[in-house]
Scaffold this active site. Structure first.
Site, PDB file in Angstrom:
ATOM      1  N   ASP A 114      -3.986  -0.357  -3.564  1.00  0.00           N
ATOM      2  CA  ASP A 114      -4.169   0.767  -2.638  1.00  0.00           C
ATOM      3  C   ASP A 114      -3.149   1.876  -2.900  1.00  0.00           C
ATOM      4  O   ASP A 114      -2.393   2.287  -2.024  1.00  0.00           O
ATOM      5  CB  ASP A 114      -4.099   0.284  -1.177  1.00  0.00           C
ATOM      6  N   ASP A 116     -23.526  14.779  -5.478  1.00  0.00           N
ATOM      7  CA  ASP A 116     -22.813  15.594  -6.467  1.00  0.00           C
ATOM      8  C   ASP A 116     -22.560  14.745  -7.717  1.00  0.00           C
ATOM      9  O   ASP A 116     -21.497  14.158  -7.904  1.00  0.00           O
ATOM     10  CB  ASP A 116     -21.493  16.087  -5.861  1.00  0.00           C
ATOM     11  N   HIS A 155      -1.072   4.530  -0.610  1.00  0.00           N
ATOM     12  CA  HIS A 155      -2.093   5.444  -0.095  1.00  0.00           C
ATOM     13  C   HIS A 155      -1.741   6.923  -0.261  1.00  0.00           C
ATOM     14  O   HIS A 155      -1.783   7.707   0.682  1.00  0.00           O
ATOM     15  CB  HIS A 155      -2.366   5.149   1.373  1.00  0.00           C
ATOM     16  N   ASP A 184     -25.676  31.565  -4.672  1.00  0.00           N
ATOM     17  CA  ASP A 184     -24.967  31.475  -5.952  1.00  0.00           C
ATOM     18  C   ASP A 184     -25.535  30.374  -6.848  1.00  0.00           C
ATOM     19  O   ASP A 184     -25.006  30.103  -7.930  1.00  0.00           O
ATOM     20  CB  ASP A 184     -23.475  31.233  -5.727  1.00  0.00           C
ATOM     21  N   HIS A 214      -3.983  -8.363  -3.220  1.00  0.00           N
ATOM     22  CA  HIS A 214      -4.014  -7.257  -2.268  1.00  0.00           C
ATOM     23  C   HIS A 214      -4.486  -7.661  -0.875  1.00  0.00           C
ATOM     24  O   HIS A 214      -3.827  -7.361   0.124  1.00  0.00           O
ATOM     25  CB  HIS A 214      -4.905  -6.127  -2.773  1.00  0.00           C
ATOM     26  N   ASN A 273     -25.184  31.538   0.256  1.00  0.00           N
ATOM     27  CA  ASN A 273     -24.633  32.698  -0.452  1.00  0.00           C
ATOM     28  C   ASN A 273     -25.357  32.994  -1.761  1.00  0.00           C
ATOM     29  O   ASN A 273     -24.929  33.843  -2.552  1.00  0.00           O
ATOM     30  CB  ASN A 273     -23.137  32.511  -0.723  1.00  0.00           C
ATOM     31  N   ASP A 317      -6.146   7.405  -1.988  1.00  0.00           N
ATOM     32  CA  ASP A 317      -6.880   7.713  -0.756  1.00  0.00           C
ATOM     33  C   ASP A 317      -5.928   7.965   0.418  1.00  0.00           C
ATOM     34  O   ASP A 317      -4.813   7.490   0.458  1.00  0.00           O
ATOM     35  CB  ASP A 317      -7.873   6.611  -0.379  1.00  0.00           C
ATOM     36  N   ARG A 318      -6.453   8.756   1.366  1.00  0.00           N
ATOM     37  CA  ARG A 318      -5.802   9.105   2.632  1.00  0.00           C
ATOM     38  C   ARG A 318      -4.652  10.091   2.448  1.00  0.00           C
ATOM     39  O   ARG A 318      -4.626  11.130   3.076  1.00  0.00           O
ATOM     40  CB  ARG A 318      -5.332   7.848   3.381  1.00  0.00           C
ATOM     41  N   ASN A 373      -8.424  -2.672  -2.609  1.00  0.00           N
ATOM     42  CA  ASN A 373      -9.809  -2.361  -2.242  1.00  0.00           C
ATOM     43  C   ASN A 373     -10.105  -0.859  -2.323  1.00  0.00           C
ATOM     44  O   ASN A 373     -11.267  -0.455  -2.372  1.00  0.00           O
ATOM     45  CB  ASN A 373     -10.139  -2.891  -0.843  1.00  0.00           C
ATOM     46  N   HIS A 374      -9.073  -0.017  -2.358  1.00  0.00           N
ATOM     47  CA  HIS A 374      -9.302   1.426  -2.484  1.00  0.00           C
ATOM     48  C   HIS A 374      -9.319   1.893  -3.942  1.00  0.00           C
ATOM     49  O   HIS A 374      -9.605   3.071  -4.196  1.00  0.00           O
ATOM     50  CB  HIS A 374      -8.255   2.210  -1.691  1.00  0.00           C
ATOM     51  N   GLU A 419     -22.103  24.663   3.278  1.00  0.00           N
ATOM     52  CA  GLU A 419     -23.528  24.996   3.341  1.00  0.00           C
ATOM     53  C   GLU A 419     -24.359  23.748   3.637  1.00  0.00           C
ATOM     54  O   GLU A 419     -25.322  23.794   4.413  1.00  0.00           O
ATOM     55  CB  GLU A 419     -23.971  25.622   2.011  1.00  0.00           C
ATOM     56  N   ARG A 441     -14.034  -5.049   9.333  1.00  0.00           N
ATOM     57  CA  ARG A 441     -13.970  -4.137   8.190  1.00  0.00           C
ATOM     58  C   ARG A 441     -15.334  -3.991   7.515  1.00  0.00           C
ATOM     59  O   ARG A 441     -15.623  -2.973   6.919  1.00  0.00           O
ATOM     60  CB  ARG A 441     -12.980  -4.657   7.149  1.00  0.00           C
ATOM     61  N   GLU A 479     -29.428  18.470  -9.311  1.00  0.00           N
ATOM     62  CA  GLU A 479     -28.911  17.321  -8.553  1.00  0.00           C
ATOM     63  C   GLU A 479     -29.649  17.186  -7.223  1.00  0.00           C
ATOM     64  O   GLU A 479     -29.963  16.072  -6.781  1.00  0.00           O
ATOM     65  CB  GLU A 479     -27.404  17.487  -8.316  1.00  0.00           C
ATOM     66  N   HIS A 502      -2.755  -4.562   2.396  1.00  0.00           N
ATOM     67  CA  HIS A 502      -4.082  -4.314   2.973  1.00  0.00           C
ATOM     68  C   HIS A 502      -4.077  -3.940   4.447  1.00  0.00           C
ATOM     69  O   HIS A 502      -5.005  -3.296   4.916  1.00  0.00           O
ATOM     70  CB  HIS A 502      -4.948  -5.556   2.751  1.00  0.00           C
ATOM     71  N   ASP A 537       0.826  -1.212   0.000  1.00  0.00           N
ATOM     72  CA  ASP A 537       0.000   0.000   0.000  1.00  0.00           C
ATOM     73  C   ASP A 537       0.863   1.267   0.000  1.00  0.00           C
ATOM     74  O   ASP A 537       1.834   1.369   0.754  1.00  0.00           O
ATOM     75  CB  ASP A 537      -0.883   0.035   1.244  1.00  0.00           C
TER      76      ASP A 537
END
Length: 638
Positions: A204, A557, A177, A601, A288, A599, A207-208, A236-237, A608, A352, A568, A379, A175
């Site tokens: 992996d 999003d 990451h 927009d 992995h 605001n 992420d992070r 897995n990521h 927000e 997990r 959306e 992992h 990993d």
């Protein structure tokens, strides 16, 4: 004796800190899976797609229904790079395809200085990488025959029968990451890939950490330059659902605002084409996560890995006549998510929330069945960067040093010679490792306790309610054993609470625990870090569930713009209403959107969105104050 006691105390502190870090990490992964499963069910009820993850999945699903030519055409239409111009003032690495080793070095030098690869070059790199990955098998093969072939070529051209090619050594990297420094250290210490120096990168990559994009760019470029020497396994990521929560989507949106949606669609497409495992010389199996008693490599070799854009999303029948092969999906899930355990047998990985725990007997049966000698996996973060288990038949390699905190762990990679004998290499991407061990441990320990106090403060209301039920006389004190069981139950963290008690709560003169003192240190820490005191239960809930709320925001999003548009928001409300069987008019939805858009927009950003949940529940707050009473308050001040 004194020194042995001193070393034992240091080790106990180290192990306790490690348990805190891992418990919080795995609890977060488990809650992410539960959250996604909820939204997955909701989407099926609503019969529609909402959110960036679902949009990407829908895009990938449409591609799979096309012929190869149509698939490539549609992909290029939605994620094309030809219309993107490179600005004159762009000073990052400039790529021309086919790539060369010079381009790889240019990228490394630029990224080391904080440079960014232009979106045009990155998109083209992703398209080229996808083309290469599509030719790879689900289980790749690395063989020492590469060195034998090279040896033959050198003999022919040198006319020297006594000259031999260098011995091939296969390097497995765990990993990363998003930690670019660790990758650069590995490449510096071990050299760039070539036919005599092949690499297996075991998933992996993202992420992070802050540099997932740069790591992927370097690895993909290396694979294009040295296709016979670079092998990428999926982790897995490498999954859009995990990316929603753990930072990769956020990183891409921040670095490439205008082209984020195109890039994220292409990243998801490339992730889905990554192979699932690699075998070294028919002796070492590299994947992995791990295995299970259900893993069948013949079946793994035949399955269509590209259909699993998210491994966390079980396959869904497209029609009533179609049968869903859940066992095929389970193969992929177990390879990417499983962990070894000392206990025999195989059981679901509830810690997990995905994959399974496999014991020594499962490992032995797997190795004997396929004739392998060793299982190499990643992992899991390990303090030394590596760890053998199951009587040295399973090796875990983790290459992201300082994963939880600077000084928390070393990184490592493993090199296999032509006889498949492992040689482990450790490294640390910081100078803190040069500090005395006690001083380094104190910093790591305090960081772990700080994270734990944050979890405690976020669950303050639930804990107080539980403590009050154990203290009907309102003395402000309970037994230590009651406190320990309550902390484990409410926080859902299996930790040595008695050992941690002196760091978290105080005792009175009678040896009973003053339960309100549990929150004093946490509140002080929170205020010192710049946070406001949590005066009510709803605000606590927002603080505690910030990660979940951010995930929900990114699901809504749909175009990965970093903001929720009115359309959306309407689509999300439509599906929510259908799933919860509530009725809302379009005017009500529009009014709600306007109230969130502080605001004015026309878009709702994350701040927000978060602000909408900050509603004060005065009734619960005042009720809790009355229940606490003066006696509890006085015992706390005492």
């Amino acid at each position: 004796k004194w020194y042995r006691r001193y070393k034992a105390r240091l080790e106990a502190r180290r192990q306790t800190s490690w348990m805190i870090y891992q418990s919080i990490e795995y609890s977060s992964e488990s809650s992410q899976l539960h959250l996604y499963n909820f939204f997955n069910d909701m989407l099926r009820l609503g019969g529609g797609g909402v959110g960036g993850a679902s949009a990407n999945a829908g895009f990938a699903e449409r591609l799979r229904q096309r012929s190869i030519e149509e698939e490539d055409e549609e992909l290029l239409e939605h994620t094309g790079y030809s219309e993107i111009t490179v600005e004159r003032n762009y000073k990052g690495p400039k790529l021309s395809f086919p790539l060369s080793a010079t381009h790889v070095q240019l990228m490394i030098d630029s990224f080391r200085q904080g440079g960014l690869l232009h979106a045009r070059y990155l998109l083209q790199l992703l398209h080229e990488t996808r083309s290469v990955l599509k030719t790879r098998q689900n289980i790749q093969l690395v063989s020492s025959s590469i060195s034998k072939q090279l040896d033959l070529v050198i003999k022919i051209f040198s006319l020297n029968a006594n000259f031999h090619a260098p011995i091939l050594k296969v390097t497995v990297v765990g990993d990363l990451h998003g930690k670019l420094e660790d990758l650069l250290i590995v490449l510096y210490k071990n050299g760039l890939p070539d036919v005599t120096n092949p690499y297996i990168f075991n998933g992996d990559f993202v992420d992070r950490g802050p540099n997932s994009v740069e790591i992927l760019a370097i690895l993909f470029a290396c694979q294009l330059v040295w296709p016979s020497a670079v092998f990428l396994n999926r982790g897995n990521h490498e999954d859009q659902v995990m990316n929603l929560r753990y930072g990769f989507i956020k990183e891409v949106q921040y670095k490439y605002r205008q082209t984020a949606n195109k890039l994220l669609n292409m990243f998801s497409e490339v992730f889905a084409w990554m192979p699932l495992a690699t075998v070294i010389d028919d002796r070492v199996f590299v994947t992995h996560g791990g295995i299970s008693d259900k893993v069948d490599l013949d079946r793994v070799r035949r399955l269509d890995r590209h259909r699993y854009v998210s491994v966390l999303r079980p396959p869904v029948a497209k029609s009533s006549d179609e049968k869903v092969d859940y066992m095929e999906w389970r193969q992929v899930l177990d390879l990417l998510w499983s962990d070894p355990k000392a206990q025999q047998g195989c059981k679901p990985n509830t810690f997990r929330g995905g994959g399974c725990y496999f014991g020594p007997n499962v490992t032995r049966a797997f190795l004997d069945k396929y004739g392998y000698k060793l299982l190499v996996r990643s992992h899991e973060c390990k303090q030394d960067g590596w760890e053998f288990c199951h009587e040295d038949t399973v090796l875990t390699v983790f290459s992201a040093s300082n994963y939880y905190e600077e000084g928390s762990n070393k990184g490592a990679y493993v090199k296999f010679d032509s006889e498949c004998r492992p040689r482990l290499v450790q490294f640390v991407a910081s100078r803190r490792d040069k500090l005395p061990k006690g001083q380094r441990l104190s910093s790591v320990e305090e960081s772990a306790l700080r994270d734990l106090r944050g979890k405690i403060l976020a669950s303050k209301s639930e804990l107080i309610d539980a403590f009050l039920r154990l203290d009907p006389e309102k003395t402000g004190a309970i037994r230590v054993s009651q406190w320990c069981s309550t902390m484990e139950e409410k926080l859902r963290l299996e930790l040595p609470w008695r050992t941690l008690r002196p760091h978290l709560a105080q005792l009175n003169k009678d040896g009973r625990l003053l339960y309100m003192s549990t929150f004093q240190r946490a509140a002080i820490q929170h205020r010192l870090s710049g946070g406001k005191e949590m005066a009510n239960s709803v605000t606590e809930t927002v603080y505690k569930n910030r990660e979940e709320l951010e995930t929900i925001f990114r699901i809504m999003d749909k175009d990965n713009s970093g903001q929720i548009s009115l359309e959306e928001f309407k689509e999300s409300c439509r599906i929510l209403c259908q799933a919860t069987q509530r009725q809302m008019t379009e005017d009500e939805v529009a009014d709600m959107a306007k109230s969130l858009d502080l605001n004015s927009d026309g878009y709702i950003d994350f701040n927000e969105f978060l602000e909408a949940f900050r509603i004060v529940d005065y009734q619960r707050q005042e009720s809790q104050k009355r229940l606490l009473g003066d006696s509890v308050q006085s015992s706390v001040s005492e």
